[in-house]
Design a protein around this motif. Structure first.
Motif, PDB file in Angstrom:
ATOM      1  N   TYR A  83       2.336   3.797  -6.100  1.00 46.69           N
ATOM      2  CA  TYR A  83       2.736   4.358  -7.291  1.00 46.69           C
ATOM      3  C   TYR A  83       1.824   5.404  -7.941  1.00 46.69           C
ATOM      4  O   TYR A  83       0.453   4.935  -7.869  1.00 46.69           O
ATOM      5  CB  TYR A  83       3.197   3.160  -8.330  1.00 46.69           C
ATOM      6  CG  TYR A  83       4.457   2.381  -8.136  1.00 46.69           C
ATOM      7  CD1 TYR A  83       5.563   3.124  -8.189  1.00 46.69           C
ATOM      8  CD2 TYR A  83       4.361   1.124  -7.433  1.00 46.69           C
ATOM      9  CE1 TYR A  83       6.940   2.410  -7.694  1.00 46.69           C
ATOM     10  CE2 TYR A  83       5.528   0.361  -7.021  1.00 46.69           C
ATOM     11  CZ  TYR A  83       6.714   0.999  -7.235  1.00 46.69           C
ATOM     12  OH  TYR A  83       7.762   0.390  -6.864  1.00 46.69           O
ATOM     13  N   THR A  84       2.361   6.317  -8.641  1.00 47.06           N
ATOM     14  CA  THR A  84       1.549   7.019  -9.423  1.00 47.06           C
ATOM     15  C   THR A  84       1.033   6.451 -10.739  1.00 47.06           C
ATOM     16  O   THR A  84       1.396   5.343 -10.817  1.00 47.06           O
ATOM     17  CB  THR A  84       2.143   8.391  -9.635  1.00 47.06           C
ATOM     18  OG1 THR A  84       3.434   7.898 -10.489  1.00 47.06           O
ATOM     19  CG2 THR A  84       2.562   9.092  -8.510  1.00 47.06           C
ATOM     20  N   LYS A 109       2.770   2.496 -14.763  1.00 43.57           N
ATOM     21  CA  LYS A 109       3.261   2.275 -16.137  1.00 43.57           C
ATOM     22  C   LYS A 109       4.910   1.938 -16.156  1.00 43.57           C
ATOM     23  O   LYS A 109       5.262   0.757 -17.034  1.00 43.57           O
ATOM     24  CB  LYS A 109       3.086   3.430 -17.004  1.00 43.57           C
ATOM     25  CG  LYS A 109       1.492   3.678 -17.189  1.00 43.57           C
ATOM     26  CD  LYS A 109       1.351   4.613 -18.219  1.00 43.57           C
ATOM     27  CE  LYS A 109      -0.124   4.956 -18.203  1.00 43.57           C
ATOM     28  NZ  LYS A 109      -0.657   5.972 -18.896  1.00 43.57           N
ATOM     29  N   LEU A 110       5.833   2.392 -15.608  1.00 49.06           N
ATOM     30  CA  LEU A 110       6.881   2.446 -15.704  1.00 49.06           C
ATOM     31  C   LEU A 110       7.526   1.143 -14.830  1.00 49.06           C
ATOM     32  O   LEU A 110       8.363   0.292 -15.179  1.00 49.06           O
ATOM     33  CB  LEU A 110       7.933   3.526 -14.754  1.00 49.06           C
ATOM     34  CG  LEU A 110       7.621   4.661 -15.802  1.00 49.06           C
ATOM     35  CD1 LEU A 110       8.524   5.766 -14.747  1.00 49.06           C
ATOM     36  CD2 LEU A 110       8.656   4.428 -16.929  1.00 49.06           C
ATOM     37  N   PHE A 111       6.740   0.657 -13.705  1.00 50.38           N
ATOM     38  CA  PHE A 111       7.158  -0.667 -12.889  1.00 50.38           C
ATOM     39  C   PHE A 111       6.083  -1.399 -12.546  1.00 50.38           C
ATOM     40  O   PHE A 111       5.692  -1.700 -11.641  1.00 50.38           O
ATOM     41  CB  PHE A 111       7.606   0.030 -11.520  1.00 50.38           C
ATOM     42  CG  PHE A 111       9.005   1.080 -11.597  1.00 50.38           C
ATOM     43  CD1 PHE A 111      10.336   0.322 -11.899  1.00 50.38           C
ATOM     44  CD2 PHE A 111       8.720   2.393 -11.548  1.00 50.38           C
ATOM     45  CE1 PHE A 111      11.239   1.413 -12.160  1.00 50.38           C
ATOM     46  CE2 PHE A 111       9.859   3.168 -11.631  1.00 50.38           C
ATOM     47  CZ  PHE A 111      10.966   2.507 -11.940  1.00 50.38           C
ATOM     48  N   ALA A 141       3.772  -2.526  -9.069  1.00 51.38           N
ATOM     49  CA  ALA A 141       2.575  -1.660  -8.812  1.00 51.38           C
ATOM     50  C   ALA A 141       1.470  -2.633  -8.623  1.00 51.38           C
ATOM     51  O   ALA A 141       0.448  -1.887  -7.910  1.00 51.38           O
ATOM     52  CB  ALA A 141       2.188  -0.962 -10.022  1.00 51.38           C
ATOM     53  N   GLY A 142       1.326  -3.962  -8.697  1.00 55.83           N
ATOM     54  CA  GLY A 142       0.212  -4.482  -8.073  1.00 55.83           C
ATOM     55  C   GLY A 142      -0.164  -4.614  -6.677  1.00 55.83           C
ATOM     56  O   GLY A 142       0.367  -4.050  -5.911  1.00 55.83           O
TER      57      GLY A 142
END
Length: 151
Positions: A138-139, A144-146, A150-151
């Motif tokens: 992820y960018t 931040k969105l997901f 993202a972890g």
């Protein structure tokens, strides 16, 4: 064939896949099999796809979680696991082994004709699978969105 017989064919197919017994494919898959997901036709094309998977994920295993049949259709939900220890040929080129273990839920829909898989569809979450392999990240905005992904 009865819905129970159709479910048994699908279970045998998954067992053949788990044991990497492509010889059973001749008994279980129609010669003109249509793979709608990978846009391929023919049992031999289907076998080649599985050989690629066996090379990349030699310990791949699918556990049947649920199976439903109606008429000539069988829906099966599996939990699949494997370790990426071999080269995997993607449409964008080969991916060297990552050594990463992956797990995913997959749903297959098969049409059975004369006791063999005649057509198939696959539904799974490619994004999560590719993320587990470390192919996509992820960018900062995506994190931040997901945040749960993202972890």
């Amino acid at each position: 064939m009865s819905v129970e017989e159709n479910k048994a064919i699908v279970r045998r197919f998954i067992e053949a896949y788990n044991s990497q017994n492509l010889d059973l494919f001749d008994d279980l898959v129609a010669p003109d099999y249509v793979d709608h997901t990978h846009q391929q036709q023919g049992r031999e094309s289907f076998k080649r796809l599985f050989n690629l998977a066996f090379t990349a994920f030699p310990d791949w295993h699918e556990n049947v979680e649920d199976i439903i049949a109606e008429g000539d259709r069988v829906w099966v939900c599996v939990t699949a696991t494997g370790t990426h220890t071999g080269e995997w040929n993607l449409s964008g080129g080969p991916l060297p082994p990552t050594g990463k273990k992956v797990a995913m839920t997959m749903v297959f829909i098969w049409r059975i004709d004369n006791g063999k898989l005649a057509e198939g569809w696959e539904v799974d979450e490619d994004r999560d699978f590719l993320k587990q392999l470390g192919i996509i990240e992820y960018t900062e905005k995506g994190k931040k969105l997901f945040p749960e992904d993202a972890g």
